[in-house]
Structure formats: structure tokens, C-alpha cells
Enzyme design. Structure first.
Site, short mmCIF file in Angstrom:
data_model
loop_
_atom_site.label_atom_id
_atom_site.label_comp_id
_atom_site.label_asym_id
_atom_site.label_seq_id
_atom_site.Cartn_x
_atom_site.Cartn_y
_atom_site.Cartn_z
CE1 TYR A 182 -3.50 -2.67 0.58
CE2 TYR A 182 -4.64 -0.64 1.17
CZ TYR A 182 -4.68 -1.97 0.81
OH TYR A 182 -5.90 -2.60 0.69
CE LYS A 233 1.64 -17.68 -3.20
NZ LYS A 233 0.72 -18.85 -3.27
CG ASP A 265 -2.25 -20.32 -1.85
OD1 ASP A 265 -1.68 -20.32 -0.73
OD2 ASP A 265 -1.81 -20.97 -2.82
CG ASP A 289 -8.10 -4.74 1.65
OD1 ASP A 289 -9.03 -4.23 2.31
OD2 ASP A 289 -8.04 -4.73 0.41
CG ASP A 293 -13.61 -7.05 2.58
OD1 ASP A 293 -13.38 -6.33 3.58
OD2 ASP A 293 -14.04 -6.61 1.50
C1 IPM Z 1 -10.35 -1.27 4.06
C2 IPM Z 1 -10.62 -0.67 2.72
C3 IPM Z 1 -9.47 0.27 2.36
C4 IPM Z 1 -8.20 -0.55 2.31
C5 IPM Z 1 -9.66 1.06 1.06
C6 IPM Z 1 -10.96 1.82 1.06
C7 IPM Z 1 -8.50 1.98 0.80
O1 IPM Z 1 -10.80 -1.67 1.77
O2 IPM Z 1 -10.24 -0.51 5.05
O3 IPM Z 1 -10.28 -2.49 4.15
O4 IPM Z 1 -7.89 -1.17 1.29
O5 IPM Z 1 -7.50 -0.59 3.32
MG MG Z 2 -10.89 -3.61 2.58
#
Ligand code: IPM
Ligand code: MG
Length: 399
Positions: A182, A233, A265, A289, A293
Site C-alpha cells: 500500500y 506468501k 491462498d 485487507d 473481508d
Molecule cells: C479497508 C478498505 C481500504 C483498504 C480502502 C478503502 C482503501 O478496503 O479498510 O479495508 O484497502 O485498506
Molecule cells: Mg478492505
């Protein structure tokens, strides 16, 4: 590492982990080492960053919840709303105005809604709402991002996984937040030797960056189930090879925590195959990230999950995991519970006002027990509501 990181403990919602800030707000800031005086004297300043899409709706709710829960415990919270994301782009031409970062830094804690939307999707990178988010993380130095994924018994039917797979899942993803691909350099656009356009980024970690996030994760794991899985990884990437080496080295400081390693993975697969095998996961910025999710979806809704981002010192940043959901903004559909629970984390781990945090957590539990659900967590037989879920929480807090 700082005291902020040391008092990690489990919570009723098995969320996370950090002690409160040492100082109270300006009205009652104690001198170093002094004992905090009576509850009535406590006052804190909170920076609110509503952002875009459903952000303003859910932050407005969480602000009211914070005020009520705080006042019930004799704590005064002073709020200052600042611009960030698309809202800041429209009003000030940048996604993170200097005044916003300065106000955030000077406050006791920060509550963020969500940022981003179609309107700004095609902006140049430095004019994207997301750039504002990355810059505030970096600007505050909040390198440790804790993202719990807990399947609440009331919501087990909202999971897309089979009940027997989802039931009882309680995972904490500790994501490195201010390094890796990032932020790594070099990055940019270029041209290769065939004259073709290229885009490139750099995944880079220093040993010190890995060590500090590893220590946070071991502390978290120690206060939870005592198991830490480091995801990388390392079969392909040098940055991951160093990651694995350093995490393994730090493990010697935490002999009571059981450390395992997993390739990303495989981890993505194991999370949906048998998520109960995980307790605490530590991983880099980009894998965190993605995996957070994925883990959140096991719980039924990303609309339920709070998060906390903290550094060595200074205020923490508390925000729901979900995004700005522009498609449902302003339609009385957003689930405010993730932001309400982020507010609870702010009280407990940002300010050290645990009693007020407990009031909020209990109110959320009670509201769910009473069957109230927004669309994202609705299942047949429950009571579908929109904004009314907020009123239900208020009633509970006031009880
Ligand atoms: C998160 C989001 C952010 C990230 C984006 C919006 C920049 O997906 O906080 O997980 O990738 O960190
Ligand atoms: Mg995210």
C-alpha cells in the site's frame, strides 16, 4: 512497545484488545502518573469523520449513542466533525485536509464512517477518497488494525455458510496497516522496453515493522484463545520470507502462544472450509485487507463488524469495516451496528471508559435478542427495520 498495547483483553463480544488512552481530554487532562479523578470530571474530545455514502448516517447514530452512554457514566464527550474523503474533495479539493489531520491528532479518539463513491472513482490517485484514508492511517501512525469476525448466536442464520460451519466462529484478524504494498516505493506507471504501458508497486517490509505488528498480534492472541496463525506468501515473495522469519523470532517472547504459519491462498480456502480452526490471524496490509473481508462474511454481514486501528501512542482510529455503500445511502437501509460497536471500542480501548462501552454492547445484544434486524442481517421470522434499530439501541442504553 507502549502501555497502549499491553493491556490486551477479551471482551463480551470477543472483539479486541487495547487499553484506554492515558490522558483525559483538555478539560481534565491529568499529569503523567496522576490518578484519574472522579468520573464526573472526565471529558474527552472526539473527532468525527462521517465521510461519504452511508458514512454520515451511521456516524450520526453512533455519535448520539456515544453521548448517551457517556453521560450515563458521567463522561462528557465533545465532538468535532471534520471533512474527509469525497466530502472533503467536494468542499476543499483534497481527500484529507490538513485541518482534519491536525484535529484528529489533537483529539482523544477518532470515529470514522466510510469514504468513497462512484463520483470520485475515476479521479487521479492523489484525488481519490481512498488516498485520504491511507493518509490518515499513515499520519496517525496506526499500524495495527484489529478486525474481529465473531459469529453472534443471534445471527448465525445470516451466514452464507452452513450453520455447523459458522456457529461459534470467533476470529481476530490483526492486519498491518501502514506498510507493505500500500505504501511501498517505487510505485507508479511507466513504459517497458517494448514500449508498453506498465503499472508497478512494491511489497516491502522492514524487520522493525514486522516485529511491532507481530508483538501486537501475540498480545492479542495471548488474551484470546492462545493461538496465532501468521499468513504470508513465503513460498514466492521475499517480503513474506522476512515476515515469516521475524514472526518466528518474536514467537520466542511469547512461549504461551501457539504459532502456526499458512500461505495466503490456503488461508483463504481454510476460512470458508473450517473457520473454527482460527483464533488470531496476523498478516500484512494487502492480505489483511482481503482476508478480513472474507472473514467478515462468515458472520453474516459486514454491516455488523467494528474495527480499531492503533499505534504506539496517540489517538486510535475506530471505524466500521464496511464501505460507504453509495447504492443504499439515504434510503434508511444502512445497518448502523458496526459503527455503534466501533463507538463501543472507542470508549473501551480508546478512552478506557469500559462501563460506557459495556452499555452499548449490551444494548446491541438486547436489540438483536428482541429480533430487530436491518436488511443485511434479516432472516425469516425476525423483525425487519431500518433506522428504527437505532431507537431500539437507545431505549436499551437508557434502561
Ligand atoms: C479497508 C478498505 C481500504 C483498504 C480502502 C478503502 C482503501 O478496503 O479498510 O479495508 O484497502 O485498506
Ligand atoms: Mg478492505
Amino acid at each position: 512497545h507502549s502501555a497502549m498495547m499491553t493491556q490486551l483483553q477479551a471482551t463480551p463480544l470477543r472483539t479486541l484488545a487495547l487499553s484506554g488512552r492515558r490522558g483525559a481530554g483538555a478539560a481534565a487532562r491529568p499529569t503523567a502518573g496522576s490518578v484519574r479523578c472522579s468520573a464526573a470530571a472526565r471529558s474527552y474530545s472526539i473527532t468525527l469523520l462521517p465521510g461519504d455514502g452511508i458514512g454520515p448516517e451511521v456516524v450520526a447514530v453512533a455519535k448520539d449513542v456515544l453521548s448517551v452512554a457517556g453521560s450515563k457514566e458521567g463522561v462528557e464527550l465533545r465532538f468535532r466533525e471534520m471533512l474527509m474523503g469525497g466530502a472533503a474533495l467536494d468542499a476543499a479539493g483534497v481527500p484529507l485536509p490538513d485541518e482534519t489531520l491536525a484535529a484528529a491528532r489533537a483529539s482523544d479518539a477518532i470515529l470514522l464512517g466510510a469514504i468513497g463513491g462512484y463520483k470520485w472513482d475515476n479521479n487521479e490517485k492523489h484525488l481519490k477518497p481512498e488516498t485520504g484514508l491511507l493518509n490518515i492511517r499513515a499520519g496517525l501512525g496506526v499500524f495495527a488494525n484489529l478486525r474481529p469476525a465473531t459469529v453472534l448466536p443471534q445471527l448465525v442464520d445470516a451466514s452464507t455458510l452452513k450453520k455447523e460451519v459458522a456457529e461459534g466462529v470467533d476470529i481476530m484478524v490483526v492486519r498491518e496497516l501502514t506498510g507493505g504494498i500500500y505504501f511501498g516505493k517505487p510505485r507508479g506507471f511507466g513504459t517497458n522496453d517494448k514500449g508498453e504501458e506498465t503499472g508497478f508497486n512494491t511489497e516491502i517490509y522492514s524487520a522493525a515493522e514486522i516485529d511491532r505488528i507481530a508483538r501486537v498480534a501475540f498480545e492479542v492472541a495471548r488474551k484470546r484463545g492462545g493461538k496465532l496463525c501468521s499468513v504470508d506468501k513465503a513460498n514466492v515473495l521475499e517480503a513474506s520470507m522476512l515476515w515469516r522469519k521475524r514472526v518466528t523470532a518474536i514467537a520466542s517472547e511469547f512461549p504461551d502462544v501457539e504459532l502456526s504459519h499458512m500461505y495466503v491462498d490456503n488461508a483463504a480456502m481454510q476460512l470458508v472450509r473450517n473457520p473454527k480452526q482460527f483464533d488470531t490471524i496476523v498478516t500484512n496490509n494487502i492480505f489483511g485487507d482481503i482476508l478480513s473481508d472474507e472473514a467478515s462474511m462468515i458472520t453474516g454481514s459486514i454491516g455488523m463488524l467494528p474495527s480499531a486501528s492503533v499505534g504506539e501512542s496517540g489517538p486510535g482510529l475506530f471505524e466500521p469495516i464496511h464501505g460507504s455503500a453509495p447504492d443504499i445511502a439515504g434510503q434508511d437501509k444502512a445497518n448502523p451496528l458496526a459503527t455503534i460497536l466501533s463507538a463501543a471500542m472507542l470508549l473501551k480501548y480508546g478512552l478506557g471508559v469500559e462501563s460506557a462501552a459495556k452499555r452499548i454492547e449490551a444494548a446491541v445484544t438486547e436489540t438483536l435478542d428482541n429480533g430487530f434486524r436491518t436488511g443485511d442481517i434479516y432472516s425469516p421470522g425476525t423483525n425487519y427495520v431500518g433506522r428504527e434499530i437505532e431507537c431500539r439501541c437507545f431505549c436499551q442504553i437508557n434502561n
